[in-house]
Each structure stands twice: as C-alpha cells, then as structure tokens.
Enzyme design. Structure first.
Site, PDB file in Angstrom:
ATOM      1  N   ARG A  93      17.444 -34.724  30.076  1.00  0.00           N
ATOM      2  CA  ARG A  93      17.619 -34.433  28.644  1.00  0.00           C
ATOM      3  C   ARG A  93      17.636 -32.922  28.442  1.00  0.00           C
ATOM      4  NH1 ARG A  93      14.133 -39.134  28.312  1.00  0.00           N
ATOM      5  NH2 ARG A  93      12.216 -37.930  27.991  1.00  0.00           N
ATOM      6  N   LYS A  96      14.311 -32.687   9.168  1.00  0.00           N
ATOM      7  CA  LYS A  96      15.211 -33.793   8.826  1.00  0.00           C
ATOM      8  C   LYS A  96      14.485 -35.133   8.791  1.00  0.00           C
ATOM      9  CE  LYS A  96      17.678 -36.539  11.111  1.00  0.00           C
ATOM     10  NZ  LYS A  96      18.515 -37.175  12.120  1.00  0.00           N
ATOM     11  N   GLU A 128      18.471 -37.189   4.220  1.00  0.00           N
ATOM     12  CA  GLU A 128      19.542 -37.999   4.813  1.00  0.00           C
ATOM     13  C   GLU A 128      19.399 -39.479   4.461  1.00  0.00           C
ATOM     14  OE1 GLU A 128      19.844 -37.790   9.119  1.00  0.00           O
ATOM     15  OE2 GLU A 128      21.581 -39.111   9.161  1.00  0.00           O
ATOM     16  N   LYS A 156      22.342 -34.737   3.406  1.00  0.00           N
ATOM     17  CA  LYS A 156      23.104 -35.201   4.576  1.00  0.00           C
ATOM     18  C   LYS A 156      23.499 -36.657   4.341  1.00  0.00           C
ATOM     19  CE  LYS A 156      22.826 -35.829   9.598  1.00  0.00           C
ATOM     20  NZ  LYS A 156      22.372 -35.274  10.868  1.00  0.00           N
TER      21      LYS A 156
HETATM   22  C1  5MM Z   1      21.340 -37.403  16.547  1.00  0.00           C
HETATM   23  O1  5MM Z   1      20.788 -38.638  16.141  1.00  0.00           O
HETATM   24  C2  5MM Z   1      19.819 -38.567  15.088  1.00  0.00           C
HETATM   25  C3  5MM Z   1      18.557 -39.263  15.452  1.00  0.00           C
HETATM   26  O2  5MM Z   1      18.790 -40.633  15.563  1.00  0.00           O
HETATM   27  P1  5MM Z   1      17.611 -41.654  16.046  1.00  0.00           P
HETATM   28  O3  5MM Z   1      16.474 -41.467  15.141  1.00  0.00           O
HETATM   29  O4  5MM Z   1      18.282 -42.987  15.904  1.00  0.00           O
HETATM   30  O5  5MM Z   1      17.313 -41.330  17.457  1.00  0.00           O
HETATM   31  C4  5MM Z   1      20.434 -39.135  13.799  1.00  0.00           C
HETATM   32  O6  5MM Z   1      19.541 -39.141  12.722  1.00  0.00           O
HETATM   33  C5  5MM Z   1      21.590 -38.254  13.455  1.00  0.00           C
HETATM   34  O7  5MM Z   1      21.111 -36.970  13.117  1.00  0.00           O
HETATM   35  C6  5MM Z   1      22.384 -38.774  12.278  1.00  0.00           C
HETATM   36  O8  5MM Z   1      22.571 -40.169  12.347  1.00  0.00           O
HETATM   37  C7  5MM Z   1      23.748 -38.109  12.316  1.00  0.00           C
HETATM   38  O9  5MM Z   1      24.329 -38.337  13.586  1.00  0.00           O
HETATM   39  P2  5MM Z   1      25.770 -38.946  13.669  1.00  0.00           P
HETATM   40  O10 5MM Z   1      25.953 -39.295  15.119  1.00  0.00           O
HETATM   41  O11 5MM Z   1      25.789 -40.136  12.765  1.00  0.00           O
HETATM   42  O12 5MM Z   1      26.668 -37.821  13.185  1.00  0.00           O
END
Ligand code: 5MM
Length: 340
Positions: A45, A136, A177, A222
C-alpha cells in the site's frame, strides 16, 4: 476578512486543481489490489501510494489536496521520510478520512449509517497536529424501490452535520460527502430518480449543517453527479447528466459553499472527466466545480503498475495524464482528442 477555513476551502478548488481521494480503507484497497493479483500488505500500500505522491508534476500542477487513510498519514516512505512530507513538498493540502465506514442501519433493511463520531473530537485534534487541514466523511444512500427512507437520509445527515461542526471547531475544513450510489436496480435507478433523491438529500444535509451552525464558506461539498444507475435500462446522455447535475446544485446548494468536488462513483474515468468538463462549459454562474476522484484518477495507474517496480514510470504517466485531463475539465477545457 477570510479566516483559515475559508482560505483552505478556496485553495482546494483553486482554478484547474482538484482532490485525489487516496483514502481507501484497508478493505477497499484490498479489493482494488485484487484486480492486479497483489497482496494488500502495508508495504505494498505504501509503494502504491508513494508512487502516486511522487508524481511531481501531477501533484504540483493539478492536485490541490489528497485525502489519506489513517495508515498513510502515519506511514513513512521506504526512504524513511514521512509520506505527508511528500505532499508538503508539492504544496498539496493534507486531508484525512475520519469516518469509520458505513454500517448496516438497524431495522432498515439494505440501508447504512456512517459511523465514527465517538472520540472524533480527539482524533481531529491529533490529525491537525500531524498536519491535516481538511477531513472527509462519506454518507451512503442507495436507490431501490423501497429506499432511501426518510430516516436513513436524516440520520446520515445528522452525522454529517455533527462531523462538520467538530471539524470546524478543530480548524479543519470538512468535505461533506453524501453519496447516492450508482448501483440501484435496472428499472428504478433512472436519472430522474437520482435527481429527486439527490435534491432531497442535499436539502436535508444543508438544513442540518445550518442548524449545527456550520460555516458553509468553510466546507467543500463532495456529491455524486445526477446520473442513471450503472445497470439502468435507460442511460442518460452526457448533456443530460451535466444539465441535471447543474440544475440540482443550483437549486439545492446554498451559494455560500465555495466549491464542489465531485466523486466519480464508478463512472469510467473518461466519462467522469467528460461530464465535469461539459458542466464547466455549460455553467452560467461562478460556481466552482472540480473533482475529488478516487477510481477515476487511479484506475489506469493501478492497472499499469500491476504491483511491479519496472512499470512505475509508466503508471506515473498514466496518473499524470488523468490528473491533467481532470484539471482541464475543471476549467471546461477538456476535449476527447486529448485522450489519444
Ligand atoms: C477512495 O475511496 C474512498 C474511501 O472508500 P471506503 O471507505 O469504501 O474505503 C471513498 O470515500 C472515495 O473517496 C469516494 O467514494 C470517491 O471515490 P470515487 O472512486 O467514487 O471517485
């Protein structure tokens, strides 16, 4: 006079810049790595994220901030320096995911509530000391024939408002978001239904933010774009997506919000760029529309990298390309021929 929160929020949506969402929880990044058959270890990672953050031109020219996961904000690079120092070196703002994930909402089948409020004040204080300037929290709403329920929207909006007020108390800009997922069922998840649910959710979220005394000039929204579900039988055109999304934001987001950074939500990377660019060309107000993409910024880089050192340079080029395309889209200057 502008306070620090306003300045940070404005910097996040500076012309031609947007946010890299690299805050995948361990479960999510493990899913992403499984596409390239790579084991999800802390070292892998780190290598992957270090590769992105060391893409100097992309970070300096197109990315205003990066959202990190707790592991990354505390992690050192292979060379021993802090991962966050890579962001400081390119004048990229440090963000942190502070929710602890969406859990099943008791007694409401198929719906979820985002958790993480317990102890949040103390965690925010610590993240601020580590160098974060924004945070966030993602609320997840899904469209089916029975959902979303009013209760699910209200309880998620309550959590977003509580989170946002705690962020501002601790000097961090909250990224708010509320995501309406794109994977609703075939016949129900039309663009019209997405418009209706997104509008209602935004109304409730902003009412709660105002009740909680959150300073709207010190947040970034967002949201999802207003779009038909991935499996929907009736897909909307790109112009419809842009028109409906703009209309929804104009009618349901207060003017005082300094900017919008969309999530990509499972759209393919070029569509996410295209929709953003069309909106920026089409808009008639000075609303700031940019990106906070996870998958749409990273997918091509991840696949190109494939977990192999020898592919790193090419993967960085793939990341820089998407970052540049989205930077152009944030100014309404992208065109399809630039993808070639
Ligand atoms: C990058 O993924 C973020 C964290 O997701 P998990 O909590 O499921 O691990 C996610 O919140 C992300 O910031 C948003 O969904 C926007 O990412 P996308 O891929 O939809 O642009």
């Amino acid at each position: 006079m502008k306070n620090n929160l306003h300045q940070t929020a404005e910097k996040l949506v500076e012309d031609g810049k947007g946010i890299l969402a690299a805050d995948e929880s361990t479960a999510t990044i493990t899913k992403r790595f499984s596409q390239i058959n790579l084991e999800s270890t802390p070292e892998n990672r780190r290598s992957y994220r270090e590769m992105l953050f060391r893409t100097k031109n992309a970070m300096e020219s197109y990315i205003s901030g990066v959202i990190l996961y707790d592991e990354t904000i505390r992690q050192n690079c292979q060379s021993g320096e802090k991962m966050t120092d890579l962001l400081v070196a390119t004048d990229t703002l440090i963000g942190i995911k502070v929710d602890t994930g969406a859990k099943s909402l008791s007694l409401f089948e198929g719906e979820v509530i985002t958790e993480g409020l317990d102890g949040l004040r103390e965690r925010l204080y610590e993240y601020k000391q580590i160098g974060a300037s924004f945070a966030k929290w993602r609320a997840v709403i899904s469209i089916t024939d029975k959902t979303p329920t009013d209760y699910a929207i209200h309880t998620n909006a309550d959590a977003l408002a509580r989170y946002a007020s705690l962020c501002q108390e601790n000097g961090l800009v909250p990224i708010v978001e509320p995501e309406i997922l794109m994977d609703g069922d075939k016949s129900k998840h039309t663009i019209d239904r997405c418009y209706e649910v997104t509008s209602k959710t935004l109304d409730i979220v902003f009412a709660k933010l105002i009740d909680a005394k959150v300073d709207l000039k010190g947040i970034i929204l967002k949201p999802n774009m207003v779009i038909a579900g991935i499996n929907a039988l009736d897909q909307a055109t790109e112009i419809e997506v842009a028109e409906q999304t703009l209309k929804c934001l104009e009618e349901h987001m207060p003017d005082s919000v300094p900017g919008v950074c969309f999530l990509s939500g499972g759209q393919n990377d070029v569509d996410a760029t295209k929709h953003l660019s069309i909106m920026n060309k089409m808009k008639e107000t000075d609303i700031k529309l940019s990106f906070s993409y996870g998958r749409a910024l990273q997918q091509s880089a991840l696949i190109t990298w494939g977990g192999k050192d020898e592919n790193m340079l090419e993967a960085q080029q793939a990341f820089e390309h998407r970052a540049q395309m989205n930077s152009l889209a944030a100014k309404g200057e992208w065109s399809e021929n630039l993808e070639k």
